[in-house]
Design a protein around this motif. Sequence first.
Motif, short mmCIF file in Angstrom:
data_model
loop_
_atom_site.label_atom_id
_atom_site.label_comp_id
_atom_site.label_asym_id
_atom_site.label_seq_id
_atom_site.Cartn_x
_atom_site.Cartn_y
_atom_site.Cartn_z
N TRP A 1 0.80 -1.08 -0.03
CA TRP A 1 -0.08 -0.07 -0.06
C TRP A 1 0.60 1.39 0.09
CZ3 TRP A 1 -4.22 -1.00 -1.71
CH2 TRP A 1 -4.92 -2.11 -1.61
N ILE A 2 2.10 1.14 0.37
CA ILE A 2 2.94 2.48 0.34
C ILE A 2 3.35 2.65 -1.12
CG2 ILE A 2 5.30 3.22 0.77
CD1 ILE A 2 5.31 1.59 3.47
N LYS A 3 3.43 1.51 -1.87
CA LYS A 3 3.79 1.69 -3.22
C LYS A 3 2.43 2.17 -4.02
CE LYS A 3 5.76 0.44 -7.39
NZ LYS A 3 6.84 1.23 -7.68
N GLN A 4 1.39 1.72 -3.53
CA GLN A 4 0.09 2.49 -4.29
C GLN A 4 -0.28 3.87 -4.00
OE1 GLN A 4 -1.57 0.48 -6.48
NE2 GLN A 4 0.18 -0.62 -6.01
N LEU B 1 8.65 8.41 2.06
CA LEU B 1 9.78 7.69 1.36
C LEU B 1 11.02 7.37 2.00
CD1 LEU B 1 10.42 9.66 -1.95
CD2 LEU B 1 9.12 7.62 -1.61
N PRO B 2 11.48 7.89 3.32
CA PRO B 2 12.49 7.18 3.93
C PRO B 2 12.24 6.09 4.81
CG PRO B 2 12.26 9.80 4.32
CD PRO B 2 11.15 9.47 3.52
N LEU B 3 10.81 6.06 5.43
CA LEU B 3 10.51 5.08 5.94
C LEU B 3 10.27 3.84 5.05
CD1 LEU B 3 9.52 3.32 8.68
CD2 LEU B 3 7.21 4.11 8.13
N ALA B 4 9.76 3.89 3.97
CA ALA B 4 9.40 2.89 2.78
C ALA B 4 10.71 2.22 2.33
CB ALA B 4 8.73 3.50 1.70
N ARG B 5 11.83 3.05 2.10
CA ARG B 5 13.11 2.71 1.73
C ARG B 5 13.81 1.77 2.81
NH1 ARG B 5 15.67 4.83 -2.65
NH2 ARG B 5 17.60 5.14 -1.51
N ARG C 1 18.55 -3.20 -2.14
CA ARG C 1 19.03 -1.60 -2.41
C ARG C 1 18.33 -1.15 -3.69
NH1 ARG C 1 25.13 0.50 -2.34
NH2 ARG C 1 24.87 2.49 -3.45
N VAL C 2 18.44 -2.05 -4.69
CA VAL C 2 17.86 -1.56 -6.22
C VAL C 2 16.47 -1.40 -6.13
CG1 VAL C 2 17.53 -2.61 -8.55
CG2 VAL C 2 19.73 -2.73 -7.50
N TYR C 3 15.78 -2.25 -5.34
CA TYR C 3 14.25 -2.40 -5.06
C TYR C 3 14.04 -0.90 -4.22
CZ TYR C 3 13.11 -7.26 -6.22
OH TYR C 3 12.96 -8.27 -6.84
N ALA C 4 14.83 -0.51 -3.38
CA ALA C 4 14.53 0.89 -2.73
C ALA C 4 14.64 1.74 -3.76
CB ALA C 4 15.40 0.91 -1.61
N SER C 5 15.66 1.78 -4.57
CA SER C 5 15.83 2.66 -5.56
C SER C 5 14.65 3.14 -6.55
CB SER C 5 17.07 2.82 -6.33
OG SER C 5 16.73 1.65 -7.41
N ASN C 6 13.67 2.38 -6.64
CA ASN C 6 12.30 2.35 -7.23
C ASN C 6 11.46 3.34 -6.65
OD1 ASN C 6 9.25 1.11 -7.31
ND2 ASN C 6 10.44 0.87 -9.47
N MET C 7 11.77 3.69 -5.19
CA MET C 7 11.10 4.70 -4.63
C MET C 7 11.89 5.88 -4.02
SD MET C 7 8.74 2.43 -1.86
CE MET C 7 7.71 0.91 -2.54
#
Length: 869
Positions: A349-352, A364-368, A440-446
Amino acid sequence: MMQGHSRLSTGLPGLDDVFQGLRDGDNLVWQVDAVEQYRPMARAFAAESVRRGRRVVYFRFATHAPLLEEAEGLTIATLQPSLGFEVFVSEIHDVLISGGRETVCVFDCLSELAADWCSDRMLGNFYMLICPYVYDHGGAAYFALLRNRHSFHATDPVRHTTQILVDLYDHDGRLYLHPQKVQYRYTNTMFSLHVSTDDDFVPVTASAEIAAVLADRRWNRLDSESWRQGYWSSLFAHAEDVAAAVKRGEDPGADVDATRRQLCRMLIARSGPMLALAEAHLSLGDLLATRRRMIGTGLVGGKSVGLILAQAVLRKASPDWEAILEPPDSFFIGADVFYTFLVQNGLWWIKQRQKAADNYLDGLPLARHQIRNGQFPGYIMQQFEDLLGHFGQAPVIVRSSSLLEDDFGSSFAGKAESVLCTNRGAPEQRLEEFVAAVRRVYASNMSAASLEYRAARGLLGEDEQMAILVQRVSGTTYGHQHFPHVAGVGLSFNPYVWDKRIDPKAGVLRIVFGLGTRAVNPHPDDYTRIAALNEPDLELCETSDDGLRQTQQYADLLDLDSGHVTSARFTDIVQSKIDLPRPFVATQDRHLQRMARERGQSGICPWVVDFEGLFRKTDFVERMRRLLATLSTAYESPVDIEFAASIKSDGHYRINLLQCRPFLTEGMGRSSVAAETVPLDQCILRSAGPVIGQSRESSIDQVIYVVPKTYGQLPVKDRYTIARLIGTLMKHKRPEGCRTLLLGPGRWGTGSPSLGVPTTFAELCGAAAIGEIASMHEGLTPDLSLGSHFFHELVEMGILYLAIFPGRDGHSMDESFFEKADNRLVDLAPEATQWTSVVKVLEPARCQPPQEWHLLADATQQLALLRRL
């Protein structure tokens, strides 16, 4: 258990060195393509064990030719697997007990046992019973398995139970060894691919050779039968059956083209121009080869698609590319793994929420942080282990490959991360490093940069899954350093025509020695070689006043000890005496040679990086021109590639194609007015190049001018303040269609405030053109960002680039005009009163009397000017 490590040996001193010696209790499993590969290893081990006084038992039960002949000190125990599993295991157990606690064993190839018992699982059970007994009783044993004959029901128990697991390969008449597991021992090269040379086994350091040996090897433990479970797997299993039937010359009983197109939509894209390209150029074999290198399911993402397409296009265009291109050695983590990761870690849901234009940057900081601490399912972790087993201890790079990346409408250049993994240490350490890189790559999506890029292009609502491309780091290992001899970027269309002899359609290279990081992210204090492919001898950088050529001074290297990319002076690398193809990457500069003689300084190294040997003594330039033209024709569009190359001492080279994407430019037109005919008294400023971008004639409604002299006197912290002020001005509400020209000292977008204005691209977004003035301090030369992520963003957004060299022929700037013009800075940013001497905002409509300013640019003639009407 006994610990007399020196009392055992493989019988091959070089092999003992690889394993750090055999130890009492070691069980060693050889994975081979044929029993003939196993036989010499077994014989050497048995003979040396007999010589050392150990009791050796050869368990003979298979139908293949005997591994060992009768000899003194050797006991041959003949068994019959057909009598059943329990009898077979009991007989072996009895022999081991009667022989004492330090019996050394050699077993026939185990693969026939699965046929005898009609079960891979029972083969695995057998090994789980015998291996621990040998380990606990201080003996040692050799086993063999035929590679790719067994399901994970057999191979997994073997892998988890044994102490040593090794792959043997024959390739081009040479024997290669690839340790997969060596328990309780470790060296920096233990899990690397090794080649047999005389009596030794030497780590293979060249990525091209490693890729050639391992190119077609099956890498994971998920067998074809396990793929037949579920919709995705059953479709690919059907496709494998279709391909096999076609290869045998049989009627596949299915529409081969329909199957191929269906796989394109499952792996490549659901629609759009990339799907059309794939359907036109990818065979069923290409798609199945991609699936065999996949972890998980889903699309492989834009970056991976570009690479797969480019390799297929080239190999089908001409058979001679097989000898030039390194074999593909990449892996793909499917986009569905990303969504699975988000769902299982409670992040969906963060992504949404990031689809909402008003608050897409919230949280964003928490999501990453949560992504960087998320967990993967066990079956994915198992495949990560297998992937790293394939690469051994060769360094790898984990690269983003999102669905929108490298498409015809968006490049996402530099927005998501690529993470280098040294792949050193024990298997557990290597896995931990790799998983952290994927997270880390996944986190860069956000990341803010990625989301702002999507927002600027109206893409927030689009499906943006993150697939991942995993590649072996191209190059050669020298001690603790790893780097390629050549790396760079290439464009099939040259938007930077600095000389009238250059043909834009021939293409251009930005080429460096060492890692390509210096090509895609230019360093402000160094130079790279830019080569127009129809005139490669034309150098962009002029010779300085002291006679020295402006050439690459530093190279980027991967330090395998620290895990970081470091920089080293090229002269230090040359003088370190490592085996480099020096005549092809560098020449001896006559001016430096003369300087050394005149000053009596033998320490001056005359070698400079210029690639003249590569350009003049090989067909590299023509080959790269053909490569770019072939890909551009297939794409029906200009393309941009990243590449690396290795060079042998005789000049033979192999190219490793790392990336291919559409080059997002509209081409080069001309303005309706010949810029060279405009009188100088009408020119507010004039540039004789570099001029990058599409030729044009357009009105300019606003000029934001950073005054070089006053800006150059500011402390560093205030220069960052000015950069943020520029961003504020660019985001200020302006009339629709307002065209802004940014002028400033040094480099826009630099990371070094001493060399220019440290803006981000987001702060420059919306400008019609940017100009770099080489007058902040003496000796500063604006660096052409050709091939860099910054350059891609300029071209993609249609922003014209020009450089102004006051005092140089063809360049001029009416500084008195800029000083006297009305400054609107405080009207637009009232808080910026103290910066009116540094930043000026000029608008022709506010002049007295009102004026019109026109920007004329002719990229072919390398001429641009701001004209006052």
